[in-house]
Design an enzyme around this catalytic site. Sequence first.
Site, PDB file in Angstrom:
ATOM      1  CE1 TYR A 285      -3.540  -2.295  -0.043  1.00 18.94           C
ATOM      2  CE2 TYR A 285      -2.925  -3.405   1.821  1.00 18.94           C
ATOM      3  CZ  TYR A 285      -3.683  -3.319   0.953  1.00 18.94           C
ATOM      4  OH  TYR A 285      -4.350  -4.531   0.633  1.00 18.94           O
TER       5      TYR A 285
ATOM      6  CB  SER B 154     -12.123  -9.969  -2.829  1.00 24.57           C
ATOM      7  OG  SER B 154     -12.576  -8.816  -3.414  1.00 24.57           O
TER       8      SER B 154
ATOM      9  N   PRO C  21     -10.959   0.728  -3.931  1.00 26.89           N
ATOM     10  CG  PRO C  21     -11.174  -1.339  -2.897  1.00 26.89           C
ATOM     11  CD  PRO C  21     -10.675  -0.020  -2.832  1.00 26.89           C
TER      12      PRO C  21
ATOM     13  CG  HIS D 239      -7.371  -1.640  -0.158  1.00 27.62           C
ATOM     14  ND1 HIS D 239      -7.330  -2.410   1.079  1.00 27.62           N
ATOM     15  CD2 HIS D 239      -7.965  -2.339  -0.795  1.00 27.62           C
ATOM     16  CE1 HIS D 239      -7.817  -3.425   0.733  1.00 27.62           C
ATOM     17  NE2 HIS D 239      -8.245  -3.571  -0.547  1.00 27.62           N
TER      18      HIS D 239
END
Length: 622
Positions: A115, A556, A128, A344
């Site tokens: 990240y 996912s 997302p 995220h």
Amino acid sequence: MLRFFTTVSSSVNKPLAYGGVKNIFKKQQVAGITSIQLNKLPLPKQPVPNLEKTAQLYLKSLQPLLNDAEYKNTEKVVDEFIKEGGVGKQLYRKLQERYENTENWMSEWWLQAAYLGYRYPVIVHSSPGTVGPAQKFKSPDDAHRYAAHVIGAVRNYNSMIKSGDIKQEMMRDIPLDMQPYAMILGTHRQPSEGVDNLLHFDNPDHVIIIRNNHFFKLPLTDSVNEEQLAVTIKDIAERSRTPGKPVGILTGNDRDTWVKDYNKLISLGSNNKIVKDLETALFVLCLDKELPKQFFAKKNNESVRGLQSLTGCSSQTNAANRWHDKTVQCIVSYDGFVGMEYEHSPCEGLPISVLHDHIINYVKNKLTQKINIPKEYPKAEHLQFQLDSSIEDAIQKATISVDTLAQDIDLECFLFDEFGSNDIKKWKMSPDSFIQIAMQVTFYRLHKKPPAHYESAALRRFKSARTECIRSTSNESVHFAKLMAYESEPISVKKAAMLAAINAHKNIANEAAAGEGVDRLFFGLKMIARDEKIDLPKFFSDVGYTRSTHFTLTSSQVAYKTESFMCYGPVVPEGYGCCYNPRPSDMFFGCSSFNSCPETSTKGFAETLKQSLRDMKKLAES
């Protein structure tokens, strides 16, 4: 949720070169960690999986992806790596020492590598988007009232978190880590050279509202009610009729460019104070303008709204009406879209989906109540950035970058309502495994080869843990996918193969969720080599490792109870992304690929996935 550290070039989470990683990670890249404690039951530490067992699982996962010669060579590389006296054994012993001396041996490395050290734009590649149920606003005031209740819902949720009034979730009799719930509000990713900083504030006292590219600071006091907030938001709309300078679009650029522009920005006038207000805010509320009808000419509403949640659609619409560094950005559009974008770094998708569902249900309840128009209301502070020619130039370049990315990402989002998880359970199968195998069949039907398939497994049964990779591609899944390509095969043979594939996936998923997967151990060994300044072992450049971590299909499950779903971009240029929300009677899917890749087709994937689900339903009922 998703997101991981790969070892090959990719369009998402593109890794830092091994030699370059050594110099960029900071000892203090996380500031202001929350003091809120939500775990009422103790949690064990994330284990270090057995090296030999993991090597065998790894080799098994490679069998569908390598030819015989490649596999035999990889076997030799693995044997050399894990043998007594081999470099893998040395690294493993060091990793065990780290396990003994840390709360979680992986979490700091993972935060940095997957990240904060990732330098591509966060939009599409990392952050997302969530699409909520469409609303019918009869007037702008309806949108203003909805937005006011969103603020009320987030405040309500925040109070619940701060008071600790949230039950510890359980997986059967196993307690799960609740700390991620405390890390989503009041959190911000601050750009920094090489690796960003993650900031968190336990007691934010304001929100930031962005409307028509203008930024407003709204203090939150106990004396202010949601009826007053609706008038405040209407006042904000009146004060922002003329488009503001698109400063927010800077946050959508790649991180190395953004940090340079960020440092220029905060050096001008009172900009540093404005940025501090953004960093310390509870969350950001984006009031989006209506989208032109041409956006819906070739896409359904869900797919367009997916793009809106990921990017804002375009610089001409809402792409600058964002501050992508903020962990939570709630979006309310005048044409009825409600959703969210989340950065995220601090957590996976579940706490975000729980917050989103709380907002949707809270507002739905509030809208049934009568309102009184107040005469007095708090007036938000208009935050006006000072710009110079260098920032104006940076905005132009960021606009090109964001528009290019928004035009490249191709989404097909849809509701599949022919059956849901209740039916799959009735057939005595795992809903998640059923859907994963349907994706395997879909990819094989399109490309005549199996994907390197990543599914995210949450490790919340361990303290401060993140995720493990479920390597969904197996010998059984590929065998079944091949059988589905031939109509002449007997139904009984296909059904037996389907059950074998589903059960194989379920076993792989269970191992991963128990901390006994493949990828995180090898990630840890690689990080030990980096820290110890050991040359990168041959294991990590072998075709088995590079091919199996070049994930051409990433997926996912993110569960929402409301009619909502999450979407994100692929992680390699020729890959697909697929996020799904299986509900009792239906399923939402958010599928993606890049327009710039001639080998992939999101529409083809989505339509083939629907057919794969139908075909598997027929087998299940046979």
